[in-house]
Design a protein around this motif. Structure first.
Motif, mmCIF file in Angstrom:
data_model
loop_
_atom_site.group_PDB
_atom_site.id
_atom_site.type_symbol
_atom_site.label_atom_id
_atom_site.label_comp_id
_atom_site.label_asym_id
_atom_site.label_seq_id
_atom_site.Cartn_x
_atom_site.Cartn_y
_atom_site.Cartn_z
ATOM 1 N N LEU B 139 0.833 -1.208 0.000
ATOM 2 C CA LEU B 139 0.000 0.000 0.000
ATOM 3 C C LEU B 139 0.865 1.255 0.000
ATOM 4 O O LEU B 139 0.654 2.187 -0.791
ATOM 5 N N VAL B 140 1.880 1.257 0.899
ATOM 6 C CA VAL B 140 2.744 2.439 1.015
ATOM 7 C C VAL B 140 3.498 2.681 -0.297
ATOM 8 O O VAL B 140 3.572 3.806 -0.807
ATOM 9 N N SER B 141 4.018 1.590 -0.850
ATOM 10 C CA SER B 141 4.753 1.692 -2.110
ATOM 11 C C SER B 141 3.851 2.254 -3.211
ATOM 12 O O SER B 141 4.245 3.173 -3.949
ATOM 13 N N MET B 146 2.046 6.727 -6.652
ATOM 14 C CA MET B 146 0.934 7.525 -7.178
ATOM 15 C C MET B 146 1.122 9.008 -6.856
ATOM 16 O O MET B 146 0.922 9.864 -7.696
ATOM 17 N N LEU B 147 1.556 9.257 -5.617
ATOM 18 C CA LEU B 147 1.746 10.647 -5.174
ATOM 19 C C LEU B 147 2.895 11.312 -5.943
ATOM 20 O O LEU B 147 2.841 12.505 -6.262
ATOM 21 N N GLY B 153 1.847 15.866 -5.014
ATOM 22 C CA GLY B 153 2.803 15.182 -4.137
ATOM 23 C C GLY B 153 3.879 16.139 -3.662
ATOM 24 O O GLY B 153 4.152 16.257 -2.457
ATOM 25 N N ASP B 154 4.485 16.855 -4.608
ATOM 26 C CA ASP B 154 5.529 17.805 -4.237
ATOM 27 C C ASP B 154 4.963 19.035 -3.542
ATOM 28 O O ASP B 154 5.637 19.634 -2.706
ATOM 29 N N VAL B 155 3.727 19.388 -3.897
ATOM 30 C CA VAL B 155 3.088 20.536 -3.224
ATOM 31 C C VAL B 155 2.942 20.223 -1.737
ATOM 32 O O VAL B 155 3.259 21.054 -0.872
ATOM 33 N N ILE B 156 2.500 18.999 -1.426
ATOM 34 C CA ILE B 156 2.340 18.593 -0.020
ATOM 35 C C ILE B 156 3.696 18.652 0.697
ATOM 36 O O ILE B 156 3.819 19.161 1.806
#
Lengths: 218, 219
Positions: B139-141, B146-147, B153-156
């Protein structure tokens, strides 16, 4: 109404009919699903005729341009017809000959090419220097090598997965799970990008064709 | 005799193809080239078999009024319209065949595959609920990959104080790339090497007539 507008409306209505399945199974979805199956089958048959059979069989058989007719091409034509003999119960034996030719040639081709590309090249790519490129690169290369070896150990079922082999197989499973997760994420993103494409089509191509929505989407 | 001819043919075709890689001279090179050309033509005949089978199945559905038979004329109609357009006006750009492909088949294909995003997501949710630590790892992978593929993803990551000014302003993307390049590649390579050895073994079994199920399952 131009053909372009007709095309956009057709595409939009078919898209909406298919997305209606997200609510629940319904006649619009079923109609479009069946239409897709029929049209796709028709597309691939025609594609096959124009892109495989005409250039590779017919043109060579009759000899187009300066090329002389190649009578040897009668053999694959006959074998192709034998393949269709499967539709007649008494002629099923003839189709075995065509099938044998396909299976034999396919097996020979895949044996060598798959072994070269999917085995030898991958093994070659895994035999890499671990040292000499900084700690980060060393760790990455180590994980790559250990991951491939342990993954292969997991697929080796001739020995019970106990002791050292069991430990390696367990590491292999962990690497495989990360790999499957990455592949899963990658696949989902590919599907999502298709979804975005279809939503953009509806918003920016279809909606502006409706007068009251014109100008709304820029 | 019923099995001898096909088995002999499989053996001869397979051996010629293999030998042309080791002896790239006449007669093996020319025979190999011929066989490869013929293979493409004979294999393409199988698509006609599939098309006729599709028509037979849906005709039978209509004849016997089987479940959902009302949609079978749609399949047959769609198939025949595409065939007629292809044979009648050709397949060049802008012709009816190409127009129907671009305006109907392409959007339907894209929508069908995009629908899978929803089903894959819901299947994944069910799979992840029965979690052990390896399922969580999966799941984490998947989540990081996906992020890392979308700008958010980078915005977060840059919302974290000091992250934008750090030496890794696009850390999420970098981690996603690392997962793809290192553990993912290791796993994929292990699968590929294992599968290719299986292909080699199965191909040899077919060429030498040990595997005969493609001839109808009899030994």
């Amino acid at each position: 109404m131009t053909m372009e507008i007709v095309g956009i409306w057709l595409g939009a209505l078919l898209t909406l009919a298919l997305y209606s399945f997200l609510y629940r199974d319904n006649p619009f979805y079923k109609f479009t699903e069946h239409l897709f199956v029929g049209m796709s089958a028709g597309y691939w048959v025609i594609y096959n005729i124009y892109n495989v059979l005409i250039p590779n069989l017919w043109d060579r058989l009759v000899g187009t341009g300066d090329a002389a007719p190649d009578m040897m091409m009668i053999i694959p034509a006959v074998l192709g017809l034998f393949m269709l003999a499967r539709l007649v119960p008494k002629g099923a034996g003839l189709s075995r000959i065509s099938l044998a030719m396909i299976v034999g040639t396919g097996a020979g081709l895949s044996l060598v090419t798959t072994f070269r590309t999917n085995c030898l090249s991958q093994v070659e790519g895994t035999i890499i220097a671990l040292t000499g490129a900084g700690t980060g690169q060393f760790l990455s290369n180590l994980i790559l090598v250990v991951g491939v070896v342990c993954g292969l150990v997991y697929f080796f079922f001739s020995k019970p997965h106990r002791g050292v082999i069991g430990g390696a197989a367990n590491t292999g499973i962990t690497v495989l799970m990360v790999a499957f997760g990455a592949s899963f994420g990658y696949t989902v993103m590919a599907r999502i990008s298709l979804l975005i494409g279809q939503v953009q089509f509806l918003l920016f191509e279809w909606l502006p064709t409706i007068p009251i929505f014109r100008g709304l989407t820029g | 005799m019923r099995l001898f001819v096909p088995l002999f043919m499989t053996f001869i075709c397979g051996m010629i193809i293999i030998l042309q890689f080791f002896v790239p001279h006449r007669p093996f090179s020319t025979l190999g080239e011929r066989l490869t050309d013929w293979y493409m033509i004979v294999a393409s005949a199988a698509i006609f078999l599939g098309a006729v089978n599709l028509l037979q199945v849906h005709s039978a559905r209509i004849r016997f009024r089987q479940k959902n038979w009302q949609y079978s004329p749609v399949v047959i109609g769609g198939f025949l319209v595409m065939m007629a357009a292809g044979f009648g006006w050709g397949v060049a750009d802008g012709r009816p065949f190409d127009w129907m492909f671009q305006t109907m088949v392409v959007p339907m294909g894209a929508t069908m595959f995009s629908l899978l995003a929803f089903f894959v997501a819901s299947a994944a949710f069910r799979a992840f609920r029965s979690s052990n630590w390896r399922a969580t790892l999966l799941l984490v992978s998947a989540f990081i990959v996906m992020l890392g593929r979308v700008p958010i993803g980078d915005v977060i990551w840059r919302l974290i104080p000091g992250a934008a000014a750090s030496s890794h302003p696009n850390l999420v993307n970098e981690i996603a790339e690392w997962i793809m390049q290192v553990p993912n590649m290791a796993g994929q390579r292990a699968v590929m090497i294992g599968a290719s050895l299986g292909v080699v073994a199965t191909s040899l079994r077919m060429i030498f007539g040990i595997e005969r199920s493609y001839l109808g399952g009899s030994d």
